[in-house]
Design an enzyme around this catalytic site. Structure first.
Site, PDB file in Angstrom:
ATOM      1  CE  LYS A   1       0.491 -10.793   4.410  1.00  0.00           C
ATOM      2  NZ  LYS A   1       1.852 -10.603   4.818  1.00  0.00           N
TER       3      LYS A   1
ATOM      4  CD  GLU B   1      -8.927   3.569   1.553  1.00  0.00           C
ATOM      5  OE1 GLU B   1      -8.323   4.211   0.671  1.00  0.00           O
ATOM      6  OE2 GLU B   1     -10.132   3.730   1.771  1.00  0.00           O
TER       7      GLU B   1
ATOM      8  CB  CYS C   1      -1.115   5.816   0.171  1.00  0.00           C
ATOM      9  SG  CYS C   1      -1.714   6.361   1.774  1.00  0.00           S
TER      10      CYS C   1
ATOM     11  CD  GLU D   1       1.539   4.131  -5.118  1.00  0.00           C
ATOM     12  OE1 GLU D   1       1.394   2.909  -5.255  1.00  0.00           O
ATOM     13  OE2 GLU D   1       1.066   4.772  -4.158  1.00  0.00           O
TER      14      GLU D   1
HETATM   15  P1  NAP Z   1       1.392  -4.781  -1.299  1.00  0.00           P
HETATM   16  O1  NAP Z   1       2.568  -5.394  -1.946  1.00  0.00           O
HETATM   17  O2  NAP Z   1       0.120  -4.751  -2.036  1.00  0.00           O
HETATM   18  O3  NAP Z   1       1.196  -5.582   0.091  1.00  0.00           O
HETATM   19  C1  NAP Z   1       0.186  -5.202   1.001  1.00  0.00           C
HETATM   20  C2  NAP Z   1      -0.135  -6.402   1.890  1.00  0.00           C
HETATM   21  O4  NAP Z   1      -0.755  -7.417   1.102  1.00  0.00           O
HETATM   22  C3  NAP Z   1       1.104  -7.045   2.501  1.00  0.00           C
HETATM   23  O5  NAP Z   1       0.806  -7.491   3.789  1.00  0.00           O
HETATM   24  C4  NAP Z   1       1.348  -8.218   1.565  1.00  0.00           C
HETATM   25  O6  NAP Z   1       2.101  -9.265   2.148  1.00  0.00           O
HETATM   26  C5  NAP Z   1      -0.079  -8.653   1.314  1.00  0.00           C
HETATM   27  N1  NAP Z   1      -0.250  -9.548   0.175  1.00  0.00           N
HETATM   28  C6  NAP Z   1       0.617  -9.848  -0.817  1.00  0.00           C
HETATM   29  N2  NAP Z   1       0.066 -10.754  -1.661  1.00  0.00           N
HETATM   30  C7  NAP Z   1      -1.174 -11.037  -1.196  1.00  0.00           C
HETATM   31  C8  NAP Z   1      -2.230 -11.879  -1.631  1.00  0.00           C
HETATM   32  N3  NAP Z   1      -2.146 -12.621  -2.728  1.00  0.00           N
HETATM   33  N4  NAP Z   1      -3.359 -11.891  -0.902  1.00  0.00           N
HETATM   34  C9  NAP Z   1      -3.508 -11.130   0.201  1.00  0.00           C
HETATM   35  N5  NAP Z   1      -2.522 -10.316   0.668  1.00  0.00           N
HETATM   36  C10 NAP Z   1      -1.375 -10.258  -0.023  1.00  0.00           C
HETATM   37  O7  NAP Z   1       1.697  -3.279  -0.834  1.00  0.00           O
HETATM   38  P2  NAP Z   1       2.955  -2.723  -0.051  1.00  0.00           P
HETATM   39  O8  NAP Z   1       4.117  -2.728  -0.989  1.00  0.00           O
HETATM   40  O9  NAP Z   1       3.078  -3.418   1.250  1.00  0.00           O
HETATM   41  O10 NAP Z   1       2.500  -1.221   0.280  1.00  0.00           O
HETATM   42  C11 NAP Z   1       2.669  -0.163  -0.613  1.00  0.00           C
HETATM   43  C12 NAP Z   1       1.367   0.165  -1.301  1.00  0.00           C
HETATM   44  O11 NAP Z   1       0.369   0.443  -0.324  1.00  0.00           O
HETATM   45  C13 NAP Z   1       1.436   1.415  -2.157  1.00  0.00           C
HETATM   46  O12 NAP Z   1       0.769   1.193  -3.364  1.00  0.00           O
HETATM   47  C14 NAP Z   1       0.708   2.461  -1.323  1.00  0.00           C
HETATM   48  O13 NAP Z   1       0.154   3.525  -2.061  1.00  0.00           O
HETATM   49  C15 NAP Z   1      -0.333   1.627  -0.668  1.00  0.00           C
HETATM   50  N6  NAP Z   1      -0.874   2.287   0.531  1.00  0.00           N
HETATM   51  C16 NAP Z   1      -2.146   2.784   0.477  1.00  0.00           C
HETATM   52  C17 NAP Z   1      -2.672   3.457   1.578  1.00  0.00           C
HETATM   53  C18 NAP Z   1      -4.072   4.030   1.562  1.00  0.00           C
HETATM   54  O14 NAP Z   1      -4.627   4.290   2.623  1.00  0.00           O
HETATM   55  N7  NAP Z   1      -4.669   4.220   0.385  1.00  0.00           N
HETATM   56  C19 NAP Z   1      -1.900   3.594   2.731  1.00  0.00           C
HETATM   57  C20 NAP Z   1      -0.604   3.063   2.740  1.00  0.00           C
HETATM   58  C21 NAP Z   1      -0.108   2.399   1.633  1.00  0.00           C
HETATM   59  P3  NAP Z   1       3.671  -9.412   1.863  1.00  0.00           P
HETATM   60  O15 NAP Z   1       4.328  -8.197   2.439  1.00  0.00           O
HETATM   61  O16 NAP Z   1       4.028 -10.659   2.571  1.00  0.00           O
HETATM   62  O17 NAP Z   1       3.826  -9.481   0.384  1.00  0.00           O
END
Ligand code: NAP
Length: 503
Positions: A185, A260, A294, A395
């Site tokens: 997903k 992560e 990130c 962040e």
């Molecule tokens: P996000 O809003 O947490 O979404 C991540 C994924 O989770 C998306 O596919 C999202 O789907 C899904 N999701 C949303 N609600 C969910 C639920 N209730 N249950 C399961 N999955 C759900 O994060 P993002 O905005 O896409 O990405 C940015 C974040 O990722 C930042 O905080 C960044 O630091 C972090 N990041 C961390 C790393 C690392 O390796 N540490 C690497 C890259 C990014 P939808 O898009 O459909 O909402």
């Protein structure tokens, strides 16, 4: 070799779910439309989103495909991965172009991300030959002790939008080579890139049901991909808010889970540093990928002895950055990924001003009318940020750099660690003792000495501590091992030795 997909030729792509080897419409009637963040009048893709019933069908398909995939020899699984890498390599410019149009990062960075993912695919393809256990001497005569690495079954892979190729690839590849079946997903903002990934595996000959794609909002399909009894592990990358939720649900079920999450990564520049090297590293770390990494450098800790000099150099470089569509030559900074992220960037800028930080440059949307349809924000630097301010602790995920000054190495280290996150950090110094002390004491998963906070390599673990990560590291052997269970075998070939023993 199949032909290019429409998305790669700049036409609007009509996307579908991929379940049990078939491309099908999602069950919701609501259309999801993905647009170019550099110009939101350009539609990239349309689709009918998935709902819970689609997710359940995908889990079912994965479960059914598992026995045959588990029994496929690991080197054969690895060869399918190698073929997928070959197909993707031949298309890498088109894939990078699609990534720039869909996610907004500038083309050279998109190409770099495709290359990184290809290296990871190469690495994990080879792991098909090296999925080894160990043998150990037994305390008993004519006994063999050995371990087997076995797949888990059905695994859910949930990914963010900011690395729409590399992160799915570095999760899907080890999951598949280890013998698992996957329900993938991706983030809703980057569906076209996710479809390309799945197409590549399909073309490489992956059997139906082994990899399934669910394009739907996290709120509609997220929970079932963690809660369903068939799911034996969840690999998640994304925000802390969602990561903690995923971790709680998976933890309560007692299944394997790795999350992560976000970062607030510091770069320390000591007085003895090569300032030009530090400058290049801070620029790349803070403003590369529009700060939407990130691993982005979002806190800068300057030795007070060189702080004013360094900031003068930094501001001169920031002024040279050209904003625009990442497909245009000479553009150095793309847009925020969507309107909501743009609002977050601008909100944090206002918060920082109100809390008393000193705005040195940027701080608003660009005046250029040509950029009015994109989600652009100027590269922004604040000085005088204190650890109490939200800009220091939270962040932003945009091109906003928080600067503070330290009187000594010890104070710089303390400031670096004064944060709930712990993904990565950097120190610029030519003093070996300082470099080693910092590497040892920094509360992070990854340390860079004289290089930017960003980046990872296939052969070493990637991931964070504290609020940045929980569970097994990604990439490398650790990334593969997450998707396996170890089984210990006690083989007594006399048939008698162990029964007479207390073990
Ligand atoms: P996000 O809003 O947490 O979404 C991540 C994924 O989770 C998306 O596919 C999202 O789907 C899904 N999701 C949303 N609600 C969910 C639920 N209730 N249950 C399961 N999955 C759900 O994060 P993002 O905005 O896409 O990405 C940015 C974040 O990722 C930042 O905080 C960044 O630091 C972090 N990041 C961390 C790393 C690392 O390796 N540490 C690497 C890259 C990014 P939808 O898009 O459909 O909402």
């Amino acid at each position: 070799m199949p032909t290019q997909t429409p998305a790669l030729k700049n036409e609007v792509l009509v996307l579908k779910q991929y379940i049990a080897g078939k491309w099908i419409d999602g069950s919701t009637t609501k259309e999801i439309v993905s647009t170019n963040p550099a110009d939101d009048r350009q539609v990239i893709a349309r689709l009918r989103g998935a709902d819970k019933s689609d997710a359940l069908r995908a889990l079912d398909a994965a479960q059914k495909a598992f026995p045959a995939w588990r029994d496929t020899p690991a080197p054969v699984r690895g060869r399918i991965l190698a073929k997928a890498a070959m197909i993707a390599r031949a298309r890498k410019e088109e894939l990078a172009r699609l990534m720039t149009r869909e996610e907004g990062k500038i083309y050279p960075e998109a190409l770099g991300e495709i290359d990184k993912g290809l290296t990871l695919m190469d690495w994990f393809a080879g792991e098909g030959m090296r999925l080894m256990g160990v043998t150990a001497p037994s305390e008993l005569p004519r006994n063999i002790l050995y371990t087997l690495r076995q797949p888990l079954g059905v695994v859910s892979i949930i990914t963010p939008w900011n690395f729409p190729w590399a992160i799915p690839v570095w999760k899907i590849s080890p999951a598949l080579v280890a013998g698992n079946c996957v329900v993938f997903k991706p983030a809703s903002l980057v569906p076209a890139m996710a479809v390309e990934i799945v197409r590549i595996f399909e073309e490489a000959g992956l059997p139906a049901g082994v990899l399934n794609l669910i394009l739907g909002s996290g709120s509609a399909v997220g929970d079932v991909l963690v809660e369903d009894a068939r799911v034996k592990a969840v690999s998640f990358t994304g925000s802390n808010e969602i990561g903690k939720r995923v971790h709680t649900i998976a933890g309560a079920r007692g299944i394997k889970v790795t999350c992560e999450m976000g970062g607030k990564n510091p770069a320390v520049v000591m007085a003895d540093a090569d300032l030009n090297l530090a400058l290049a590293g801070v620029m790349k770390g803070a403003f590369g990928s529009t700060g939407q990494r990130c691993t982005a450098t979002s806190r800068l800790i300057l030795d007070e002895k060189i702080a004013d000099r360094f900031l003068k150099l930094l501001l001169a470089e920031v002024k040279k950055i050209r904003l625009g569509d990442g497909l245009e030559k000479g553009v150095g900074l793309g847009p925020a990924v969507d309107e909501s992220q743009l609002k977050t960037d601008l909100d944090y800028i206002e918060i920082a001003k109100k809390e008393g930080a000193k705005l040195l440059c940027g701080g608003k949307r660009p005046a250029d009318k040509n950029l009015a349809h994109g989600y652009f924000v100027e590269p922004t630097v604040f000085d005088g940020v204190t650890p109490k301010m939200r800009l220091w602790r939270e962040e932003v995920f945009g091109p906003v750099l928080a600067v503070t000054r330290a009187k000594s190495f010890d104070e710089a280290l303390e400031l670096a660690n004064d944060c709930e996150f712990g993904l990565t950090c950097a120190i610029y110094t030519q003093d070996l003792t300082q470099a080693l002390r910092f590497s040892e004491a920094a509360e992070v998963g990854m340390v860079h000495v004289n290089s930017p906070t960003i980046g990872g390599e296939a052969q070493v673990p990637f991931g964070g501590v504290k609020g940045s990560g929980v569970g097994e590291r990604e990439m490398s052997k650790e990334g593969l091992h997450f998707f396996t269970e170890l089984k210990t075998v006690f083989l007594d070939y006399t048939g008698a030795a162990r029964s007479s023993n207390i073990y």
